[in-house]
Design an enzyme around this catalytic site. Structure first.
Site, mmCIF file in Angstrom:
data_model
loop_
_atom_site.group_PDB
_atom_site.id
_atom_site.type_symbol
_atom_site.label_atom_id
_atom_site.label_comp_id
_atom_site.label_asym_id
_atom_site.label_seq_id
_atom_site.Cartn_x
_atom_site.Cartn_y
_atom_site.Cartn_z
ATOM 1 N N LEU A 530 0.733 -1.211 -0.023
ATOM 2 C CA LEU A 530 -0.084 -0.071 0.082
ATOM 3 C C LEU A 530 0.913 1.167 0.055
ATOM 4 O O LEU A 530 0.506 2.273 -0.500
ATOM 5 C CB LEU A 530 -0.821 -0.034 1.252
ATOM 6 C CG LEU A 530 -1.825 -1.196 1.348
ATOM 7 C CD1 LEU A 530 -2.279 -1.048 2.560
ATOM 8 C CD2 LEU A 530 -2.895 -0.760 0.220
ATOM 9 N N GLY A 531 2.009 1.162 0.569
ATOM 10 C CA GLY A 531 2.916 2.361 0.566
ATOM 11 C C GLY A 531 4.187 2.174 1.593
ATOM 12 O O GLY A 531 4.286 1.159 2.181
ATOM 13 N N GLY A 533 5.909 3.731 4.785
ATOM 14 C CA GLY A 533 5.794 4.894 5.892
ATOM 15 C C GLY A 533 7.168 4.758 6.337
ATOM 16 O O GLY A 533 8.018 4.421 6.074
ATOM 17 N N GLY A 534 7.122 6.071 7.136
ATOM 18 C CA GLY A 534 8.621 6.335 7.779
ATOM 19 C C GLY A 534 9.073 5.066 8.752
ATOM 20 O O GLY A 534 10.303 5.006 8.795
ATOM 21 N N PHE A 535 8.312 4.039 9.159
ATOM 22 C CA PHE A 535 8.848 2.974 9.872
ATOM 23 C C PHE A 535 9.012 1.861 9.121
ATOM 24 O O PHE A 535 9.229 0.823 9.760
ATOM 25 C CB PHE A 535 8.061 2.970 11.041
ATOM 26 C CG PHE A 535 7.989 4.179 12.022
ATOM 27 C CD1 PHE A 535 8.803 4.271 12.912
ATOM 28 C CD2 PHE A 535 7.214 5.007 11.831
ATOM 29 C CE1 PHE A 535 8.903 5.581 13.783
ATOM 30 C CE2 PHE A 535 6.909 6.343 12.674
ATOM 31 C CZ PHE A 535 8.041 6.316 13.497
ATOM 32 N N GLY A 536 8.397 1.700 7.926
ATOM 33 C CA GLY A 536 8.727 0.354 7.161
ATOM 34 C C GLY A 536 7.373 0.439 6.325
ATOM 35 O O GLY A 536 6.454 1.354 6.411
ATOM 36 N N VAL A 538 3.930 -0.680 4.374
ATOM 37 C CA VAL A 538 2.631 -1.123 4.695
ATOM 38 C C VAL A 538 1.916 -2.088 3.627
ATOM 39 O O VAL A 538 1.913 -1.906 2.356
ATOM 40 C CB VAL A 538 1.615 -0.240 4.902
ATOM 41 C CG1 VAL A 538 0.213 -0.550 5.490
ATOM 42 C CG2 VAL A 538 2.181 0.984 5.872
ATOM 43 N N LYS A 552 1.725 -3.429 8.834
ATOM 44 C CA LYS A 552 2.810 -2.522 8.680
ATOM 45 C C LYS A 552 4.075 -3.405 9.243
ATOM 46 O O LYS A 552 4.010 -3.955 10.303
ATOM 47 C CB LYS A 552 2.702 -1.362 9.668
ATOM 48 C CG LYS A 552 3.831 -0.459 9.750
ATOM 49 C CD LYS A 552 3.443 0.845 10.434
ATOM 50 C CE LYS A 552 4.239 1.825 9.726
ATOM 51 N NZ LYS A 552 3.359 3.165 9.308
ATOM 52 N N ASP A 649 4.008 13.618 14.009
ATOM 53 C CA ASP A 649 4.229 13.560 12.540
ATOM 54 C C ASP A 649 2.688 13.677 11.944
ATOM 55 O O ASP A 649 2.468 12.711 11.128
ATOM 56 C CB ASP A 649 4.998 12.229 12.277
ATOM 57 C CG ASP A 649 5.665 12.478 10.757
ATOM 58 O OD1 ASP A 649 5.410 13.743 10.087
ATOM 59 O OD2 ASP A 649 5.923 11.399 10.136
#
Ligand SMILES: *[C@@H]1O[C@H](CO)[C@@H](O)[C@H](O)[C@H]1NC(C)=O
Ligand SMILES: *[C@@H]1O[C@H](CO)[C@@H](O)[C@H](O)[C@H]1NC(C)=O
Ligand SMILES: *[C@@H]1O[C@H](CO)[C@@H](O)[C@H](O)[C@H]1NC(C)=O
Ligand SMILES: *[C@@H]1O[C@H](CO)[C@@H](O)[C@H](O)[C@H]1NC(C)=O
Ligand SMILES: *[C@@H]1O[C@H](CO)[C@@H](O)[C@H](O)[C@H]1NC(C)=O
Ligand SMILES: *[C@@H]1O[C@H](CO)[C@@H](O)[C@H](O)[C@H]1NC(C)=O
Ligand SMILES: *[C@@H]1O[C@H](CO)[C@@H](O)[C@H](O)[C@H]1NC(C)=O
Ligand SMILES: *[C@@H]1O[C@H](CO)[C@@H](O)[C@H](O)[C@H]1NC(C)=O
Length: 836
Positions: A530-531, A533-536, A538, A552, A649
């Site tokens: 899906l995308g 993110g800043g932490f990994g 998804v 995630k 954030d």
């Protein structure tokens, strides 16, 4: 022994005395007859003491250099090196002095030629002096007229670009002012990466990152008068003031800081990435400060040309960035420690191909990697060194392989490649297998028996012990029922009620097995991504009942222990509100840490808001509804008594939309889940997002619930205007916030509204919202309302609104504000940078 013991002590005292005398004479300048000597550790210090020029040793290599260091609370940082091409090896005979003709020369007794020199001609030989200025520029100038500079270190940068320094070309001397990386973290000699200016054929300037001055792997895009095409966020922000100059003598980019007490540098790291870092308040560090990463390009090391060197394989999210294929070994023992993989990997056994009598070489299969970039297409199978083949034919590599990558998240589909290896290598791997196989089989049989026995004993024991009690074992995600889970927990409209309910029957956060997560996401297939993110990344997952979930997968480098991770996720899962994305469970297995969320079919707010076509789907009613929802969610995070969460954030991509376009805040509590320290320790994670960060957070690392209020204000203005704070070029204004404020001041607020939408039925509501947004983005955190105030202002038309103060968007304003915590908040300018 006695004398030997005393001697160093005397010498030490003598050195101290000498140094004291020396410092009195020459604090920031060096003139003829006063050499700077390495043995006595002489230094020149800039007037206000921020920079020092002196000799230093690179690591423990006995290689010495003359350089300028930034003095930062016990952690000096080298920002310039004079002799990076020729190191000094004997500090006792090394000194910096003036030559007869007035040039600065760095000498070592053993060498006849100077190690380094300013090499200028026609200097007024008797009247030159050198000085280290307050901005870190080391200059050679005329003593009788200090404004005449003959030479400056800013014209010869090494890997660091300080505020005031220049990056470009000198058209007269044809000297490039470029950044060249260090070789590795300990070796300042010129590395393989460089950042330099290149003029396009049509005359527009572009800055490029190159490997070995020949392979371009990143570029800023062309200069359009305001910013570079690929870096819209560099234009006008509240921290850095960039200017580009071009005249008949030189072309360069320079920058200054609006607030000189803010410490920031720009460097080309030895990893091949350009980084913008700031020295900020950091309570988790022993000194109270640390370097924060503001911006980095290229974002991933896999995009750096040949980062892992010949035959090296880049591996995402593993302990070490690079690895060697089977049959190969790292070029040097140090390369893992120094993160210097330029040497790459070497065959353990040389190839036999040139030797007629030798046994044949063979090809070893390296499964499942992304293909190296430097291939040649051949039609025939005349493979010489390495090859791969698929339905499209055969690709062949000759010589070294570059930029191979081992996929870890299915992000890129791997292929098999065959590497030529020596026959001896095959023998090593098959020699004596017969008896080894038997031993292994025997051991396996024995071990299996033992394990079975232990397992049976253990299960019986556990059953006895935990009679009636359910153990925290992992569940099968596929069998999970999202709808019953959500209803069991409640719909979260009334948090207090829910708290009470939960108090009786504490909800245990389900723990899922890794295997079932793989099954649900189709092994993290690219199609399900899906995308990022800043932490990994998804992923979308599908359960047996057909329900969808979001998965995630956290980066493996986050440093938190399993126990803390489990505790934090359990705490976060207890936060339940209709405007927060629900955490349904987690998976912890080996290195993997995975969070399972409810799935939001309508993606995120930025997907609609900034797209000319899709933004029409957000009518005014929907927008108001979204603003209200975000405010409610944030209020809940801030006010929830047991666990106050500061989001840190807030931005449109973190606002997800469900099937009815209800907004839900995602990624809250990540600081807790991942562990605060891990965020700062991971130098490749950017903290916060520029356009949405409050000035006190961006510049000083101070965050409070008022930082979230600031981000909420930016979001609100973006939703109303349909414009991005960072990419705002309208009306000559610096950014959206300034534009909004100027319109508001001139009683023209309606102008701000998204013009693609037509007027709403109630314009007064929107004007009111703009006013509230402006109150939230005020410079002083104490002036900003709390989310409780915001919610009451939004929901009640009769609550009177204050007049917002001008947001901080111009330089040179200087009220100093004191927070209750006794922290001074700085007061500079405004938001326009976004690091994504
Ligand atoms: C520099 O000074 C020295 C002694 O002070 C003198 O002998 C020499 O002539 C001077 N050179 C020039 C170029 O002025
Ligand atoms: C870099 O380029 C030079 C020639 O321009 C070449 O001699 C050298 O081997 C190259 N270095 C590497 C590491 O490939
Ligand atoms: C930004 O830099 C330019 C050039 O150095 C300077 O003229 C200008 O005054 C600076 N702007 C601010 C607001 O400091
Ligand atoms: C360019 O250099 C020449 C010679 O040093 C100087 O006379 C001229 O003023 C310079 N031009 C600019 C724009 O600085
Ligand atoms: C020293 O001067 C530099 C440049 O003007 C400035 O950035 C820095 O904050 C000053 N440091 C101190 C300690 O005053
Ligand atoms: C990764 O690093 C950790 C700690 O530094 C170490 O315990 C672990 O064994 C390493 N794992 C691998 C696969 O090297
Ligand atoms: C390649 O590696 C990825 C990640 O480890 C894995 O998910 C995938 O199944 C592998 N593919 C093949 C064909 O082995
Ligand atoms: C610059 O920032 C410091 C704190 O970092 C603050 O005390 C000072 O007032 C600011 N100066 C200006 C001119 O805004």
């Amino acid at each position: 022994m006695g004398i030997d013991g005393i001697r160093p002590f005397l010498l030490f005292v003598l050195l101290l005395l000498l140094r004291a005398c020396f410092s009195i004479n020459a604090d920031d300048t060096l003139s003829k007859g006063q050499p700077l000597s390495a043995i006595t550790k002489d230094i020149i210090s800039s007037k206000n003491g921020t920079f020092e020029l002196g000799f230093f040793e690179a690591g423990t290599t006995s290689k010495f250099y003359l350089g300028i260091s930034f003095k930062l609370l016990m952690r000096p940082r080298i920002v310039w090196v004079a002799n990076r091409e020729n190191h000094l090896s004997n500090p006792s005979t090394s000194r910096l002095e003036f030559s007869e003709d007035g040039n600065l020369v760095l000498l070592e007794a053993s060498s006849k030629k100077p190690i380094w020199s300013t090499s200028l001609q026609n200097l007024p030989s008797n009247s030159t002096e050198a000085a280290l200025l307050d901005d870190g520029n080391f200059v050679l100038r005329d003593r009788s007229d200090p404004s005449t500079l003959f030479w400056e270190s800013f014209d010869h940068p090494t890997d660091t670009w300080l505020p005031g320094g220049k990056l470009g070309i000198d058209k007269v001397g044809k000297v490039p002012k470029q950044l060249i990386s260090w070789k590795n973290s300990e070796d300042p000699s010129p590395g393989l990466f460089s950042l330099s200016l290149r003029m396009e054929p049509n005359g527009s300037p572009v800055y490029i990152l190159e490997w070995n001055r020949s392979q371009v792997y990143w570029s800023t895009g062309v200069w359009n008068g305001n910013n570079f095409a690929s870096i819209p966020e560099m234009r006008r922000n509240y921290i850095y003031n960039y200017s580009f100059y071009s005249n008949e003598n030189e072309t360069y980019l320079t920058y200054s800081l609006y607030n000189a007490s803010f410490i920031s540098i720009f460097l080309l790291s030895y990893t091949g990435q350009v980084k913008q870092q700031a020295w900020r308040h950091d309570p988790s560090d022993s000194s109270g400060f640390s370097w924060y990463l503001f911006w980095v390009q290229p974002k991933s090391l896999s995009e750096v040309y040949a980062f892992c060197g010949p035959f090296g394989i880049y591996q995402v999210n593993a302990n070490t960035s690079c690895d060697c294929p089977k049959g190969f070994e790292p070029f040097s023992d140090n390369q893992i420690r120094l993160e210097d993989w330029s040497g790459g990997c070497l065959r353990r056994q040389p190839l036999q191909c040139e030797n007629r009598n030798a046994k044949n070489d063979w090809f070893q299969k390296i499964p499942n990697i992304t293909l190296p970039i430097n291939w040649k297409a051949y039609s025939a199978m005349s493979a010489r060194r390495s090859y791969t083949h698929n339905s499209n034919g055969c690709l062949i590599w000759e010589g070294a392989l570059l930029n191979m990558q081992r996929p870890w998240d299915g992000g890129k589909v791997g292929q098999d490649i065959y590497l030529r290896l020596s026959a001896d290598e095959r023998q090593i791997s098959t020699k004596g297998t017969k008896w080894k196989v038997w031993v292994i089989v025997a051991v396996l049989v024995a071990a299996t028996g033992l394990i079975l026995c232990l397992y049976v004993c253990f299960s019986i024991k556990r059953k006895l012990k935990h009679k009636g009690q359910t153990a925290a074992s992992s569940n099968d995600l596929m069998l999970f029922d999202v709808s019953t889970e959500i209803h069991a927990i409640g719909d979260g409209t009334n948090s207090q009620d829910n708290d009470k309910k939960r108090g009786k029957k504490d909800v245990e956060l389900p723990l899922f097995s890794y295997g079932s997560v793989l099954a649900a996401t189709d092994s993290f297939s690219t199609a399900n991504k899906l995308g990022e993110g800043g932490f990994g990344p998804v992923y979308k997952g599908k359960l047996l009942k057909g329900q969808e979930i979001a998965v995630k997968r956290l980066s493996r480098r986050s440093g938190q222990g399993l126990e803390e991770f489990r505790n934090e996720t359990t705490l976060i899962a207890k936060l339940q509100h209709r405007n927060l994305v629900k955490l349904l469970g987690c998976c912890i297995e080996g290195d993997e840490k995975i969070l399972i969320y409810e799935y939001m079919p309508n993606k995120s707010l930025d997907f609609y808001l900034f797209d000319p076509a899709k933004k029409k789907m957000l009518d005014w009613g929907t927008r108001i509804h979204i603003i209200e929802g975000i405010a409610q969610g944030l209020l809940y995070l801030h006010q929830y008594s047991r666990l106050r969460i500061i989001h840190r954030d807030m931005k449109p991509s973190n606002i997800l939309l469900d099937s009815e376009m209800n907004p839900k805040i995602s990624d809250f509590g990540m600081a807790r889940i991942v562990g605060d320290n891990a965020i700062q320790a991971n130098t490749n994670r950017i903290v916060g997002t520029f356009g949405y960060m409050s000035p006190e957070y961006a510049m000083e690392g101070l965050y409070s619930i008022k930082s979230d209020v600031f981000s909420f204000g930016v979001l609100l203005l973006e939703i109303v205007s349909g414009k991005k704070n960072t990419g705002f070029y309208n009306h000559g204004s610096l950014n959206l916030l300034r534009y909004a404020w100027e319109l508001w001041r001139d009683d023209q607020s309606l102008e701000l509204m998204d013009s693609t939408m037509g007027y709403p039925t109630s314009t007064s509501t929107l004007v009111r919202y703009i006013n509230i947004g402006l109150l939230c983005v005020q410079e002083n955190p104490a002036d900003r309302p709390s989310m409780l105030d915001v919610v009451s202002m939004i929901s009640n038309e009769h609550v009177p609104l204050l007049t917002p103060k001008q947001p901080a968007f111009t330089a040179g304003r200087n009220p100093t504000i004191n927070l209750a915590e006794n922290c001074s908040i700085n007061t500079v300018t405004f938001s326009a940078m976004e690091a994504r």
